[in-house]
Design an enzyme around this catalytic site. Structure first.
Site, PDB file in Angstrom:
ATOM      1  N   GLU A 138      -7.605   6.318  53.946  1.00  0.00           N
ATOM      2  CA  GLU A 138      -7.052   7.236  54.950  1.00  0.00           C
ATOM      3  C   GLU A 138      -5.536   7.067  55.038  1.00  0.00           C
ATOM      4  OE1 GLU A 138      -7.741   8.001  59.769  1.00  0.00           O
ATOM      5  OE2 GLU A 138      -9.210   6.890  58.575  1.00  0.00           O
ATOM      6  N   GLU A 142      -0.626  10.376  63.800  1.00  0.00           N
ATOM      7  CA  GLU A 142      -1.382  10.590  65.033  1.00  0.00           C
ATOM      8  C   GLU A 142      -0.437  10.535  66.231  1.00  0.00           C
ATOM      9  OE1 GLU A 142      -5.684   8.652  64.577  1.00  0.00           O
ATOM     10  OE2 GLU A 142      -4.081   7.268  63.966  1.00  0.00           O
TER      11      GLU A 142
END
Length: 264
Positions: A138, A142
């Site tokens: 990943e 964010e």
């Protein structure tokens, strides 16, 4: 004759070894071939390209259910919503979209306005994992609702994270659009915010290798308050995406503002 046979065997072994190495190299190249370069300005949702999450959640840390009704196109922009709405055992509905194809090394870029609200997570990221019968890799941007003046960078390599870094946005990420980008190469990962390099990773153990899907998501939590802030619902909110692009390594940049135009 015996000498000739010995030489022949050595030649066969060498060719066999070369063949195996070539096959391995070809397999590695195939792993990173991935999807082709693209730009999506979200005039519509191309259902052949994008998969819209609907009817489930990612675990009991998430207080909302993915709903296709929270994924919309408005005036050439993608919006992902978070709102009240009963679904199964959740009291809120939220939106997520992901590519159907996987992508490898290259430049990933998105122009995003984050949602407003403590306890919310506005995310632009790439991911592959157990749902696709792969180990968890990943790469993340964010914006955490407890402080929209920052964006968190992170990456997971075979399910191992711990690479978080908080970067100042220079304002509020929910007040307007910001350009988030990362350039992913075999030996280097670079993060950019509004055209500025804000993080460079060169440790191979901290750089993912598996092809990944591209995601946008907006979700909330009642449980991860230390990380995302204490959840406090203040009405419907949206994450808005104006553009997303992927430029494969070696391809020409696709729009004037692209980070890919400046790479060397």
């Amino acid at each position: 004759m015996t000498t000739q046979i010995a030489h022949a065997r050595k030649l066969c072994q060498a060719l066999s070894f070369f063949g195996l190495m070539t096959l391995a190299a070809g397999s590695a190249a195939a792993q990173q071939a991935g999807g082709a370069s693209f730009v999506d300005n979200f005039d519509k949702i191309d259902r052949a390209f994008w998969y819209v999450s609907d009817g489930w959640n990612n675990g009991n840390h998430q207080n909302c259910t993915w709903s296709n009704k929270q994924v919309k196109i408005n005036d050439g922009q993608l919006t992902l919503g978070f709102t009240e709405g009963k679904s199964k055992d959740r009291d809120y509905l939220c939106g997520e979209i992901q590519t159907k194809k996987r992508f490898g090394y290259g430049t990933y870029e998105a122009r995003v306005k984050a949602a407003t609200g403590s306890g919310l997570n506005s995310a632009f990221f790439t991911y592959i994992g157990p749902a696709d019968k792969q180990k968890h890799d990943e790469i993340d941007f964010e914006v955490l609702g407890k402080n929209t003046g920052q964006v968190q960078l992170n990456q997971y390599i075979q399910a191992k994270g711990g690479n978080e870094k908080l970067v100042s946005v220079g304002g509020k990420a929910d007040d307007g659009f910001n350009d988030y980008a990362f350039v992913w190469e075999k030996d280097r990962l670079r993060y950019y915010l509004n055209g500025k390099l804000v993080q460079e990773v060169t440790d191979p153990s901290k750089i993912p290798t598996a092809q990944q899907k591209i995601f946008f998501s907006l979700w909330g939590t009642d449980k991860l308050s230390d990380w995302m802030g204490r959840f406090s619902y203040a009405g419907p909110t949206t994450l808005t995406v104006d553009r997303v692009a992927f430029t494969a390594l070696g391809d020409k940049c696709q729009f004037p503002e692209s980070i890919a135009c400046t790479l060397n």
